[in-house]
Design a protein around this motif. Sequence first.
Motif, short mmCIF file in Angstrom:
data_model
loop_
_atom_site.label_atom_id
_atom_site.label_comp_id
_atom_site.label_asym_id
_atom_site.label_seq_id
_atom_site.Cartn_x
_atom_site.Cartn_y
_atom_site.Cartn_z
N ALA A 585 30.11 35.47 61.30
CA ALA A 585 30.10 36.55 62.16
C ALA A 585 29.38 36.45 63.60
O ALA A 585 30.05 37.03 64.50
CB ALA A 585 29.52 37.81 61.05
N GLN A 586 28.39 35.84 63.54
CA GLN A 586 27.63 35.65 64.71
C GLN A 586 28.40 34.52 65.58
O GLN A 586 28.43 34.99 66.79
CB GLN A 586 26.16 35.01 64.37
N TYR A 587 29.07 33.83 65.16
CA TYR A 587 29.81 32.83 65.97
C TYR A 587 31.00 33.52 66.40
O TYR A 587 31.26 33.34 67.49
CB TYR A 587 30.57 31.61 64.88
N TRP A 588 31.45 34.42 65.69
CA TRP A 588 32.69 35.12 66.28
C TRP A 588 32.36 36.07 67.33
O TRP A 588 33.00 36.20 68.61
CB TRP A 588 33.35 36.06 64.97
N TYR A 589 31.13 36.84 67.28
CA TYR A 589 30.51 37.76 67.95
C TYR A 589 30.23 36.90 69.48
O TYR A 589 30.54 37.52 70.65
CB TYR A 589 29.32 38.52 67.62
N ASP A 590 29.61 35.90 69.14
CA ASP A 590 29.26 34.99 70.34
C ASP A 590 30.43 34.15 71.19
O ASP A 590 30.29 34.21 72.30
CB ASP A 590 28.29 33.83 70.04
N ASN A 591 31.41 34.19 70.73
CA ASN A 591 32.49 33.41 71.10
C ASN A 591 33.98 33.90 71.28
O ASN A 591 34.89 33.49 71.92
CB ASN A 591 32.86 31.99 70.24
N THR A 592 33.86 35.33 70.99
CA THR A 592 35.15 36.01 71.17
C THR A 592 35.02 37.26 72.31
O THR A 592 34.00 38.15 72.04
CB THR A 592 35.67 36.70 69.88
N PRO A 593 35.47 37.07 73.42
CA PRO A 593 35.31 38.04 74.46
C PRO A 593 35.38 39.65 73.89
O PRO A 593 34.92 40.52 74.61
CB PRO A 593 36.25 37.64 75.47
N SER A 594 36.56 39.91 73.32
CA SER A 594 36.52 41.02 72.68
C SER A 594 35.81 41.73 71.61
O SER A 594 35.89 42.75 71.21
CB SER A 594 38.14 41.21 72.25
N ALA A 595 34.93 40.94 71.15
CA ALA A 595 33.95 41.27 69.85
C ALA A 595 33.37 42.42 70.31
O ALA A 595 33.18 43.37 69.67
CB ALA A 595 33.16 40.08 69.39
N PRO A 596 32.58 42.27 71.49
CA PRO A 596 31.81 43.61 71.69
C PRO A 596 32.44 44.88 71.82
O PRO A 596 31.97 46.11 71.33
CB PRO A 596 31.17 43.33 73.02
N THR A 597 33.70 44.87 72.41
CA THR A 597 34.60 46.01 72.34
C THR A 597 34.91 46.49 70.97
O THR A 597 34.86 47.71 70.67
CB THR A 597 35.92 45.71 73.29
#
Length: 673
Positions: A585-597
């Motif tokens: 989950a952390q990797y996805w949030y850190d490496n996916t530009p759309s994750a914060p959105t």
Amino acid sequence: MEVYQIRVFLEVARHLSFTEASDVLNLTQPAVSAKIKSLEIEIGTPLFHRLGRKIQLTDVGKFLLDNGSKLIDIENDLLQEIEHIKKGKSGILKIGCTSEIANGWLPTKLFTCRQKYPNLQTQCNVFDSAELLYRSLTNNEIDIGFTDINFSDVAEISAIAIASIRYSLFVSATHPLASKKWLSLTDLKQHYWVLMNAEAPSRKVLEARLAEIGLSLNDFPHVETVDTTSLMRTYMTQGAYLGFASNFEFQLECQAGSLVAISLQEFALSGNVFLLTPKGISDVNDLNKNKSSKSSRTISDLTPVQKLVELLKNDQQDDQTNQQKTFVTRINNAIRMRSPSFALRSSNSHRPETITLSIGIQNGTIPSVTAGLIIQRLELLSHFLPKDGRYSGTQFKIEWQNFATGAPIVTGLDSGNLNIGILGDYPLLLSALPNVETDKCNTRLVSFVSSNPDGSGNAFIVPNQSKVETIDDLRGQVIAVPLRSSAHGMVMRSLQAANLLNDVELISLDHIQAVRGFNFPLHLADSYAHFAPFHDVACRSGNFRHLAEANLDDLPSFYGVVVNHDLADRYPEVVIAYLQSLKAAQYWYDNTPSAPTKVAQWTRLDLNLVTEILNGSYDPEQTAKFFSETVIRSDWLKLHIDCLSKIPDNEHLTKINLDRWMQPEFLKQTYHS
């Protein structure tokens, strides 16, 4: 004792006949008898009982029959390895792969390889299934294989992750869903689908993931099965069907604009492309040895397999670091989805077990979303839960319980109603207190989640019209705060430092009102305190402002994962799986530009507020309050205990045994899984 003597003995032992053995070996019967007699003399004991024309094995003969074939296998392996080395000089490389690898990833790699090694000839064989690839590799019909199916459990084959592969939903550019950037499989059951046949790797990947989230293709009533990607393309472009495939399979169509790839929530992470070689062949392992052993080797010393793997290794190098890392280590630093295994698992004879996981999370608390909300939405825990060995056939029932604050999570962990809890610093310590009856701690701290080094994640706020300007102005006031929360801990420490603890009244803050932007009568209290993001939400509503420099001790704030001791002791593999899903989950949030959105949409918070609070992994130049952190900071825990234990009603915190409570070994195991 000669290997050929063993070969002769094995034929006689299998047939229990010198005559039949001589026919198989193309020898005369006296020659066979002579070989057996010579072998018996060398080992000093008979191998057969002669009973007239019939023979029977002696005990030594039975032993040699059971184990003699191992010597033959060793000889065959040696001869095969010699042939492999000899073949290295010929410059011919036979490659096998599945169709999606052949269509999208491998051609560029082979072209680059031929440019660098013009004398290297390649022969590429495309297989319709992983089963056919397996047979060809084990029969030595090919030298090396590539697939997105995991062969790590196959005894005869070595498999390492060599590249990434991503799976998506594909639709026609004119399809009503084409404008979507993000969809979930659970919302697409009634649509018309077109999929490759049951043996296709992409189909296996989809079915394996559906099983993890409690679905199957039977839940999708409109599924057409085809045998080629061209038929899939026709169904999608002419029939408005949905297709599931890897990013390698429809690259040209997406570039041309006829098809569109849409991210699927259940496939938020990439998968792996595996390099397959027959076990015992040292080509790949040689390239991961130390530099000194490799420095003396020239290009001409490399076998064709080594040349290709060397090129792939260089292709994967990270330009942003000069650290010397082995190929395998660097590739595995990325968090990837598990690929379905090729190996057929034996059925578990034990009675299937159902394990219920009750997890206390705080979905509205942005610093903890990677440990709860994201894992829940992306269905990551079900993906990483163990399925092998003692867990073969085990059913997992996951119960996500969302709480407004950490206090009820502490209570649930203590009572055993919760197995896992995500808590901020003060309630985290409260969960570590020994049970009154047993004098033993009911939880284990297994990981941090996020860290806020300066403690700004918790804050005092006051109504805009308030005359309170400094913390000293709080004397004689009523302060509303979520009790037993991280904000409560900050309030007690700050008031203690300002010698105000006995001069204010703390009351419990109704969190339901807090998440609505503090939309309640302003006379509920004179001032308030809360944890992120809720004090920011209140100030953005326009009715409140932060009390400057009210956090006097500046202790770091943090969130962590605690598990019930029973879960840690009985099912350690489940705890490790949870931590793997946290890291994913952390990797996805850190490496996916759309994750914060996506997090902003899920929490119904402003995107800017989300990024101001949690900005991924630590960066010295970042402005966000929290960054992702899994390493347990015992020094921070000790600082909190030292400060809080001096405050009335918190003296019992000194009873916490950090050495027993902290169990970082679970986190370490995630690096080896």
